[in-house]
Write a protein that holds these residues in place. Structure first.
Motif: not given
Lengths: 279, 328
Positions: B32, B190, B196, B200
């Motif tokens: 992310a 994002t 996130a 991720s």
């Protein structure tokens, strides 16, 4: 994604045969129809009726008159040629106006509309002074068949530009980036992604410019010289017929022009639908 | 093998979008790029994709120097925030687009499109136009379209940003599962820290054109490298001049820990399972504390009560200057 949502999406908004107009929209529709009838339908019907009064034979002899036939051929061919040129050049100009930044862009935006805003006889004068017998450019198109093409080109310039421009402005550049990220070249992206989005607007502009060209009078009478079998257009023939007190002949020619314009508009619509769907 | 970003800088006029970015994104991971809007994360993603040219620096994708390669040649899949659907094409034609460009045989295209539509649960919508789909469905179509060309890297720019909260959460879980099946190297942008943290393998915090910190979600949450990262990833309050998370504070109704700060409960706010206290300490600090409903009940906390606050065991505490103004 829910079931109910799917059902709602699938069910088309189907109208029953009975109307569902509110009071205001009923009045609106009424006004529209009266207006449209008074200004368009009734006069058109009158022209067609006058043309029909002479019977099919009269209609045929009016439009098959050699001089008239030559004028019709010149008008329609020139209008076609101009429409094709406008499709290409008009789209290009609107592309430049929307996508490129350059000094004088605002000015060009303004100038584009001049051929449209100018009284046609003034446009005619402009054309004569530029391309007439005393042409400062050394271009002598006066009294030739090209003068008709040139005058059409001048007055129809803004149509495609002005119909395509707003659509192009609305077009999301991310769509082109998406196509590029999937491997499409700029040309392929234009052909498969941009053009289908523009085609309805191009077709509308083309129809406008064809219709305008077929009926054009003011801007070309001075330059073309109205020479029979050479540079005489249909609108001039109609005027001549009326001046000779031959109304039914004038109406017959007018009806034919009407039919040709209608056919072209329908054709453009069909083409537009096919291209827009194919992608 | 990975995506290697070296010395990337980008300016727009006077505005510095990115300054000397160095980053390695390992193959097969879901990374992310997290940060506030205008921080440069989207610019970085677009530079990796080839949609933007850096002023300096290089991008190497799986060992190939891609810095000078146009986007068409990078073999990246890109998903846009607003779907960028080809509006005049059916869902199936949208997905088939990249394969048609690559002159894939017709039968292969059909098979692959069917597979992908099944993968994104859109098989029954194959002949619809994008306008007939919901936002979440359109974004899944865009994802299938990007995956169709078997990209080396999948790049997503705020992919769920235009969707409502519920669909967002669904798609988020679904993206994670999809990634676990496909293992394609994925980078998504994002500004939502929860997104996130949840999805991720690795988070790159980007702010002000620079990389603030790179690490796993837990590393970032537990050991933030800076004030900014700590504050961006969750709520922060001040206790004894240190930055601390409100749920990392122990509350006692009798003094038990040496050095605990004494204070009065000024406000009790109950939100679902959670109770938020505002405590005014004798040192003049206003401290926010989060605890569970049951815990708060067992302590019989109410407005006006005297409490002693201390950092919980294993709390993330960051010494900081008094500059923490406006934190809440």
């Amino acid at each position: 994604m829910s079931v109910s949502e799917d059902v709602a999406r699938r069910a088309p908004a189907r109208r029953t045969a009975t109307h569902d107009l509110t009071r205001t929209s009923g009045i609106g529709l009424g006004v529209t129809m009266i207006w449209f009838s008074l200004l368009v339908l009734v006069p058109l019907a009158a022209v067609v009726a006058t043309a029909a009064a002479g019977g099919l034979g009269g209609f045929w002899s009016a439009i098959s008159n050699e001089q008239t036939a030559a004028a019709i051929k010149l008008t329609v061919l020139s209008a076609f040629a101009v429409t094709v040129v406008n499709i290409v050049v008009g789209t290009t100009i609107s592309w430049v106006l929307v996508r490129d930044g350059f000094p004088g862009k605002k000015l060009l935006e303004l100038v584009i509309d001049i051929p449209f805003a100018l009284p046609t006889i003034v446009a005619g004068l402009v054309l004569v002074s530029l391309y007439g017998n005393d042409s400062p450019l050394g271009l002598h198109v006066a009294n030739t068949e090209y003068s008709v093409f040139l005058a059409f080109l001048f007055v129809t310039l803004p149509f495609v530009v002005r119909t395509v421009q707003p659509v192009l402005e609305q077009l999301d550049p991310e769509i082109e980036e998406a196509a590029a990220s999937l491997g499409a070249s700029r040309l392929t992206t234009f052909r498969r992604v941009v053009l289908p989005a523009l085609v309805p607007a191009i077709a509308a502009g083309a129809a406008l410019s064809f219709a305008r060209a077929v009926g054009e009078y003011g801007s070309l009478v001075l330059l073309s010289g109205n020479l029979p079998f050479r540079s005489e257009v249909t609108s001039v023939r109609i005027l001549a017929a009326i001046e000779n007190d031959n109304r039914s002949s004038a109406a017959a020619i007018a009806t034919l022009l009407l039919l040709i314009s209608l056919a072209v508009i329908v054709l453009l619509d069909v083409v537009q639908r096919r291209v827009a769907r194919r992608g | 093998m990975s995506i290697d970003v070296t010395g990337i800088s980008k300016r727009y006029g006077d505005f510095v979008a990115l300054e000397d970015i160095n980053l390695t994104l390992p193959t097969g991971q879901l990374t992310a790029l997290l940060g506030p809007s205008g921080g440069g994360k989207t610019t970085l993603l677009r530079i990796i994709a080839g949609l933007e040219t850096p002023d300096s620096g290089s991008v190497v994708i799986e060992g190939t120097d891609a810095t000078r390669l146009p986007v068409q040649k990078r073999n990246v899949g890109f998903v846009f925030q607003h779907y960028a659907a080809f509006k005049h094409m059916s869902v199936a034609r949208n997905v088939a687009f990249g394969l048609e460009i690559r002159k894939t045989p017709r039968a292969d295209i059909k098979r692959r499109v069917d597979e992908l539509l099944a993968l994104v649960h859109l098989s029954q919508f194959a002949d619809r136009l994008p306008a007939q789909l919901s936002g979440g469905q359109r974004q899944r179509m865009a994802l299938a379209r990007a995956l169709a060309v078997q990209p080396t890297v999948l790049l997503l720019d705020e992919p769920f940003g235009a969707l409502d909260a519920k669909v967002r959460k669904e798609l988020r879980d679904w993206l994670r599962r999809l990634h676990d099946e496909m293992h394609v190297t994925t980078v998504f942008v994002t500004h939502d820290q929860e997104e996130a943290l949840e999805v991720s393998d690795e988070i790159v915090v980007v702010n002000d054109g620079r990389v603030e910190q790179v690490g796993s979600p837990d590393q970032l949450y537990d050991a933030p490298a800076s004030d900014f990262v700590m504050r961006f990833l969750g709520d922060v309050t001040t206790l004894g001049g240190h930055a601390i998370r409100p749920h990392d504070i122990d509350v006692q109704v009798t003094p038990q820990v040496a050095g605990a700060a004494e204070g009065t409960v000024a406000r009790v706010l109950r939100v679902g399972f959670e109770v938020r206290l505002t405590v005014h300490t004798l040192d003049g600090e206003e401290v926010l504390v989060q605890l569970t409903r049951t815990h708060a009940r067992s302590l019989r906390l109410e407005e006006g009560a005297t409490v002693w606050l201390s950092p919980a065991e294993g709390a993330t505490v960051m010494p900081r200057a008094a500059a923490l103004s406006g934190s809440s």
